[in-house]
Each structure stands twice: as C-alpha cells, then as structure tokens.
Design a protein around this motif. Structure first.
Motif, short mmCIF file in Angstrom:
data_model
loop_
_atom_site.label_atom_id
_atom_site.label_comp_id
_atom_site.label_asym_id
_atom_site.label_seq_id
_atom_site.Cartn_x
_atom_site.Cartn_y
_atom_site.Cartn_z
N TYR A 138 -12.50 -8.13 6.38
CA TYR A 138 -13.99 -8.14 6.23
C TYR A 138 -14.46 -9.06 5.44
O TYR A 138 -13.91 -9.48 4.43
N ILE A 139 -15.79 -9.62 5.31
CA ILE A 139 -16.63 -10.50 4.38
C ILE A 139 -16.61 -9.54 3.07
O ILE A 139 -16.39 -8.21 3.17
N ARG A 140 -16.69 -10.15 2.02
CA ARG A 140 -16.64 -9.60 0.54
C ARG A 140 -17.60 -8.34 0.40
O ARG A 140 -17.26 -7.16 0.17
N THR A 141 -18.73 -8.47 0.87
CA THR A 141 -19.83 -7.23 0.59
C THR A 141 -19.48 -6.02 1.48
O THR A 141 -19.75 -5.14 1.31
N ILE A 142 -19.10 -6.12 2.75
CA ILE A 142 -18.62 -5.26 3.69
C ILE A 142 -17.60 -4.67 3.34
O ILE A 142 -17.09 -3.57 3.34
N PHE A 143 -16.37 -5.32 2.66
CA PHE A 143 -15.30 -4.76 2.08
C PHE A 143 -15.57 -3.90 0.90
O PHE A 143 -14.82 -3.15 0.66
N PHE A 144 -16.51 -4.21 -0.06
CA PHE A 144 -16.70 -3.40 -1.08
C PHE A 144 -17.18 -2.00 -0.71
O PHE A 144 -16.96 -1.18 -1.24
N ASP A 145 -17.94 -2.20 0.54
CA ASP A 145 -18.38 -0.73 0.96
C ASP A 145 -17.27 -0.19 1.60
O ASP A 145 -17.18 1.04 1.23
N ALA A 146 -16.36 -0.76 2.36
CA ALA A 146 -15.01 0.01 3.02
C ALA A 146 -14.45 0.38 1.63
O ALA A 146 -13.65 1.54 2.03
N GLN A 147 -14.00 -0.17 0.74
CA GLN A 147 -13.50 0.01 -0.41
C GLN A 147 -13.73 1.12 -1.12
O GLN A 147 -13.13 2.17 -1.57
N LEU A 148 -15.39 1.35 -1.14
CA LEU A 148 -15.84 2.78 -1.60
C LEU A 148 -15.58 3.87 -1.08
O LEU A 148 -15.13 4.96 -1.40
N GLU A 149 -15.74 3.61 0.46
CA GLU A 149 -15.23 4.76 1.28
C GLU A 149 -13.81 5.34 1.22
O GLU A 149 -13.35 6.35 1.10
N ILE A 150 -12.86 4.13 1.08
CA ILE A 150 -11.45 4.80 1.04
C ILE A 150 -11.24 5.15 -0.46
O ILE A 150 -10.60 6.16 -0.43
N GLN A 151 -11.76 4.88 -1.44
CA GLN A 151 -11.46 5.53 -2.93
C GLN A 151 -12.25 6.85 -2.79
O GLN A 151 -11.44 7.69 -3.32
N THR A 152 -13.22 7.13 -2.11
CA THR A 152 -13.63 8.66 -2.08
C THR A 152 -12.98 9.59 -1.16
O THR A 152 -12.78 10.61 -1.42
N ALA A 153 -12.21 8.70 -0.02
CA ALA A 153 -11.65 9.47 0.88
C ALA A 153 -10.22 9.97 0.22
O ALA A 153 -9.62 11.00 0.44
N ILE A 154 -9.67 9.04 -0.73
CA ILE A 154 -8.50 9.31 -1.69
C ILE A 154 -8.74 10.49 -2.65
O ILE A 154 -7.92 11.39 -2.83
N HIS A 155 -9.69 10.45 -3.35
CA HIS A 155 -9.85 11.06 -4.33
C HIS A 155 -10.86 12.30 -4.38
O HIS A 155 -10.92 13.16 -5.26
N LYS A 156 -11.79 12.13 -3.60
CA LYS A 156 -12.83 13.19 -3.22
C LYS A 156 -13.00 14.12 -2.05
O LYS A 156 -14.12 14.57 -1.75
N CYS A 157 -11.81 13.66 -1.26
CA CYS A 157 -11.99 14.36 0.11
C CYS A 157 -10.86 15.14 0.32
O CYS A 157 -9.74 14.95 -0.05
N GLY A 158 -10.97 16.25 1.29
CA GLY A 158 -9.78 16.93 1.91
C GLY A 158 -10.00 17.57 3.04
O GLY A 158 -10.77 17.76 3.49
#
Length: 422
Positions: A188-208
């Motif tokens: 992804y281009i940078r701004t879209i990657f930051f969006d995907a990164q936030l989703e990934i971090q939330t999936a790891i730490h705040k989802c079950g």
C-alpha cells in the motif's frame, strides 16, 4: 458567476480536484451541458455523486447520469460549519460555535425528524438573522482564479510529497511476528498502510474470537468481539475454505476496499502468512500512479509489450535518480558532481540526437488520444442571471467615481433649490 468544482479521492485517500467549471447560471440546461462535458472528458459518469440540495442539479443528475447514485452529504455540511460562515468580511465560524449556542441551535433543527420543511426554513431564517450571517460575494474573477491556481498547485505538491514519502521512507513495523503488516507496507501507499496498520494493531491487542462454527457447505463462521468499541455485539466473519473468500458483517471492505480489524483478527487466528491478493484494491497500491508514462507519449498501444518495457525502464531510472538524490542531499559536493554528470550526458545526447521541429499542442494531443478531427467550439455570451449568494448586482466603484457621483448630486440639488427660490 458560479464556480463548480468536481472533487474526488486520490490514491492517498485525499480529496483531489478532478476538474472545475465557471458557469453563468444555475439552470437545468447549463448543468446538463456541464455533466455531459464531464462524461465526455472522463469517458463515463461516476458511480456515486454527492452534492448539496440543489433542485436543478438533482433533476439533471437523474436525467443525464441515471446510472450514478446521487446522495446529499450532511456530514460534510456539518463538518465544514466552522469555516463556511461569515460575519461582515471575516471568517468567525470557530468563535461563533465556541462562544455562543449557535451550533446547538443549528443541530436542533438539522438532526430532527419533527420539523416539516416549511418549519425548518422558518427556523433557519431566524438563526441567520440572530447571528447576522451572510457570505462575501465581492471577490473579483481574476483574484479568484489566482487563489484557485494556488490551491491546485498546493494540491499537486501534496500529492507529489505523498508519492515521495511512499517510495523513499520506511514506516515502523510494530507487529514483526505478524507478517501481514510488513506485506501491507510493501503493497500500500503510505497513508493507506497507516490505516491498515491501525486495524492490524487493534486486531492483535483489542480483539478476540468468541466462537466459531463450521457449516456443511465449506463455510466457517467466526464471531469477533472488538473491545475498543462500546457496542456489545459480535461481528460475524464468514470464510469459504475452498478459495479463502472472506467477508465481514461490518462491510468495511465493501465500502472502502480495505480489510477490517475483524478480518485481520481471523487471519491472525488462522496463521495466514500471505496477504490475500483478491482483497488488494489496485487504487490503494504503491504503483497505481507511475512516475511517468512515456509509452503513451510515444504513441505505443498499451496492450503492446513495448509499452510496458519502455515504462518499466523509465520508472526504474526515475526511482534510482530519486533515491540517489535523497542519499546525496546532505553531501553538497557529491550532489553537485552528480548534477554535472547529468548535465554532461545531456549535452552529449543533444549533439547526437537530431531534434525535430516542435509540435503544436493540438498535434501532441492528437497523437496521444488518436483523435485528429477538429471540433467546432461555440462560445456563448454570458447572461446576467441572479443566483443564490450573488449579492448586489452593481459593480464596485472607486472612491473617485463615488466622489464625482456625489458632487453631481449636490450640483443638481443646488440648481433645484435656486430654481425654487426664483
């Protein structure tokens, strides 16, 4: 005159001006011509168009772009509230919202189903009168076009900066054990990657995953809980095992073309090691807008292998040059040496290549588009219409004109008094 910009979203998920027009009136006939001109320029109508509540525009969109879905954007109206209201000639929207009950009163009539249209117009008029609101229509056309050119140039500069940041800077990777994050940074281009990164971090730490069940038709249902949201419901993620087709009840991928936190949670749970290609929308990728397309300039057909070869070589040269410049920017002597090398090679090339006489702009466009037939252009005289927000129909007068006008009035008044006395 009325300024009509066409605004879309670029590959960096930023607003971008696709085109603009200055029209003499707001009639259905004028809007119909404008939308047809837009279709002619872009080859098709947009799938979705968002406008303000203009009756003529609404009717023309239904007739001219029947395949487009027309919506009114309340979010943008409310979001731009603090910058779109004027008192006298100064923008005071922020102070107006913070120091008065203006926003509360406005939301009271906007976000309600209890008011009929006539009642809304009455309440709206009361608010405008109470806070002395109006727009400033005294901007001259030349001044306006200067501001517009500056805004477009700033927009292009920001787009080039985003492209540069994507190609030549490396983002921080937080979840090194989850390989999909690193793959997303390469895709992804940078701004879209930051969006995907936030989703990934939330999936790891705040989802079950609360539970899952496997159905007989090779579908697996996962029920995902996102603890960062206040809702108590579970989101349903459905995966088809045969081809790894996946969807979520939040519909984020269908709306934005980006995977949601719930799908990332399932992919991590299943230890998926490869980013699913079917869910990579090309418009968000790094190579969607190449640095240049010389194949088109040379008149090579896009389906020809030569087109891809030429563009590939040029992109490689451009990337190498940009990368080298970024590495040498802190070493002035080395940067000057590189510049001298490029200038010397350029002079050698100019001596070896016989330059053809410069082609006209019409010829260049004809070669690129393959269209050589001359089209007659009809320029119609502007009418003098009245439209919303136009202000007073009189032009602005200089102090000299006002003084002459007033002195003339005084002379006529003196003559009239003298005649009456006689």
């Amino acid at each position: 005159m009325m300024f009509v910009p066409f605004t879309g979203v670029d590959n960096h998920y930023r607003n971008v001006t696709l085109g603009a027009a200055i029209i003499g009136n707001e009639t259905a006939e004028t809007y119909s011509w404008l939308l047809n001109a837009f279709r002619q320029a872009f080859g098709r109508a947009p799938p979705v168009i968002v406008t303000d509540q203009d009756p003529a525009m609404r009717k023309v969109i239904q007739d001219t772009w029947p395949e487009s879905r027309h919506r009114l954007c309340m979010w943008h109206i409310m979001d731009k509230l603090t910058t779109k209201f004027f008192i006298s000639e100064y923008v005071v929207g922020a102070n107006l919202c913070n120091s008065t009950d203006f926003k509360k009163r406005l939301c009271g009539i906007v976000w309600t189903d209890a008011l009929l249209p006539k009642q809304f117009e009455t309440e709206w008029g009361v608010i405008l009168a109470d806070f002395y609101l109006f727009c400033n229509p005294n901007c001259m056309l030349v001044e306006f076009l200067g501001h517009f050119d500056s805004a477009i140039e700033a927009q292009r500069h920001k787009h080039r900066k985003n492209d540069h940041d994507t190609r030549h800077t490396n983002p921080d990777i937080f979840a090194k054990e989850f390989v999909l994050e690193q793959q997303a940074a390469n895709i992804y281009i940078r701004t879209i990657f930051f969006d995907a990164q936030l989703e990934i971090q939330t999936a790891i730490h705040k989802c079950g995953i609360g539970q899952w069940d496997e159905r007989e038709d090779n579908f697996v249902n996962f029920y995902v809980k996102n603890f960062s949201q206040t809702c108590t419901t579970f989101f349903q993620v459905i995966m088809w095992q045969l081809d790894m087709t996946i969807s979520c009840s939040c519909n984020r991928n269908e709306q934005f073309g980006l995977l949601c936190v719930h799908i990332f949670c399932v992919l991590r749970f299943l230890d998926i090691r490869q980013f699913p290609e079917r869910y990579i929308m090309r418009r968000w990728t790094r190579e969607v807008v190449p640095n240049s397309a010389p194949g088109a300039i040379l008149g090579i057909n896009e389906s020809d292998d030569r087109y891809r070869q030429v563009n590939g070589v040029v992109r490689g040269i451009t990337r190498s040059a940009e990368s080298l410049i970024n590495r040498l920017v802190h070493n002035f002597d080395a940067l000057c040496a590189f510049r001298d090398h490029v200038v010397q090679y350029q002079s050698t090339t100019n001596q070896a290549v016989v330059n053809a006489p410069p082609r006209s702009r019409r010829d260049r466009f004809a070669e690129i588009t393959g269209y050589t037939q001359e089209t007659p252009v009809t320029v119609r005289m502007l009418k003098t219409p009245r439209f919303k927000g136009m202000g007073k129909p009189t032009r602005m007068k200089s102090k000299r004109e006002i003084a002459i006008s007033q002195s003339g009035k005084k002379w006529v008044m003196n003559v009239a008094i003298a005649n009456a006395g006689a």
